[in-house]
Design an enzyme around this catalytic site. Structure first.
Site, PDB file in Angstrom:
ATOM      1  N   PRO A 180      -0.012 -17.177 -31.934  1.00  9.65           N
ATOM      2  CG  PRO A 180       1.821 -15.818 -31.640  1.00  9.65           C
ATOM      3  CD  PRO A 180       1.154 -17.010 -31.071  1.00  9.65           C
ATOM      4  CD  GLU A 181      -2.256 -21.201 -36.726  1.00  4.25           C
ATOM      5  OE1 GLU A 181      -2.103 -21.573 -37.900  1.00  4.25           O
ATOM      6  OE2 GLU A 181      -3.208 -21.548 -36.018  1.00  4.25           O
TER       7      GLU A 181
END
Length: 271
Positions: A2-3
């Site tokens: 995840p960013e």
DNA sequence: AGAGGTACCTGGCAGC
DNA sequence: TGCTGCCAGGTACCTC
């Protein structure tokens, strides 16, 4: 995985299901994440009502009257809402079960994530204290970038990925933003003009905003709080497109290594 | 202070 | 089929 867009998507996915709900039980199957899950979490969070879900960088914060749970998804973590009672699979390390039979389940195969507890201001927590500004805030702009880059020679790709400079912009979106800004990822940051700093901040905000709208990027295993994938991968210009033609000039996209991470760019469009 | 390397951990895949 | 090696979306911490 995840960013920022994926973490934001996760927050938006879980918040409506757990805000105002009371934690009935916590099941921890494996405490060994990046940092051990503290006993104080179970002791303090059980019985509390979640009154707000917020995000700081890639950290997700569950606020209660007794304190705040701090969650990071690392490279491979997901948080999803399920009905309580569904069998856990191999990497389902934590279940936070609520009064209304819903369960917030943390899965993290690589265990690079964390789940911590703080009774004081989370913004002053060791992990959050020295983070850079939010990329979508007004504090993150060309003047901020210009000022911080003058005495550094690191490549712009690595500069943008530094969470002490700006939070939430990881490997995918840095490559994408640099393409959109027309900046070569290997360029030393102190060689970037104020005008290019403006292009860079604008591109980062634009790429992240578009990705959030699309529900994030799912390369293999990202799913939002409701178990649905993101769709931004269909709009990636350079990331993962080695040797494929640039959408703008047809030049084959290059893949290089910077600081042990893959970088993708178009040498024609990015100078 | 800045830059570069290492560590943490598992799964998937290419190549043999 | 099975083994080995490499790669992967993150980031704190160490040394120079």
């Amino acid at each position: 995985m995840p960013e920022l867009p994926e973490v934001e998507t996760t927050c938006r996915g879980i918040a409506p299901h757990i805000t105002g709900k009371k934690v009935k039980q916590i099941i921890i199957r494996n405490t060994r994440l990046r940092y051990p899950i503290p006993e104080s979490l179970t002791n303090n969070l059980t019985g509390q009502t979640i009154h707000q879900v917020t995000r700081r960088g890639k950290y997700i914060l569950l606020h209660t009257d007794a304190g705040v749970a701090i969650i990071h998804l690392g490279m491979s973590g997901t948080l999803r809402i399920i009905e309580s009672g569904i069998d856990a699979e191999k990497h389902d390390h934590v279940d936070i079960i609520f009064d209304h039979k819903k369960c917030l389940r943390l899965r993290d195969p690589r265990r690079f994530g964390c789940l911590l507890w703080t009774q004081t201001d989370p913004q002053q927590h060791k992990l959050l204290k020295s983070l850079g500004p939010e990329p979508l805030s007004d504090d993150f702009n060309e003047n901020y970038i210009y000022k911080l880059t003058r005495k550094r020679s690191v490549a712009v790709k690595q500069f943008v990925m530094n969470s002490h400079i700006v939070v939430g912009v990881g490997n995918i979106y840095t490559s994408e933003a640099l393409f959109q800004a027309g900046i070569n990822p290997t360029r030393p940051v102190n060689k970037i003009s104020l005008k290019s700093c403006k292009k860079l901040s604008t591109a980062i905000k634009d790429v992240l905003s578009r990705a959030i709208t699309q529900g994030g990027t799912t390369l293999r295993d990202f799913y939002n709080g409701e178990g649905k994938p993101g769709y931004f991968q269909q709009q990636l210009s350079v990331y993962g497109r080695e040797s494929q033609p640039c959408h703008h000039c047809n030049t084959p996209i290059l893949k290089i290594q910077q600081g042990q991470r893959a970088t993708y760019y178009c040498k024609q469009c990015q100078r």
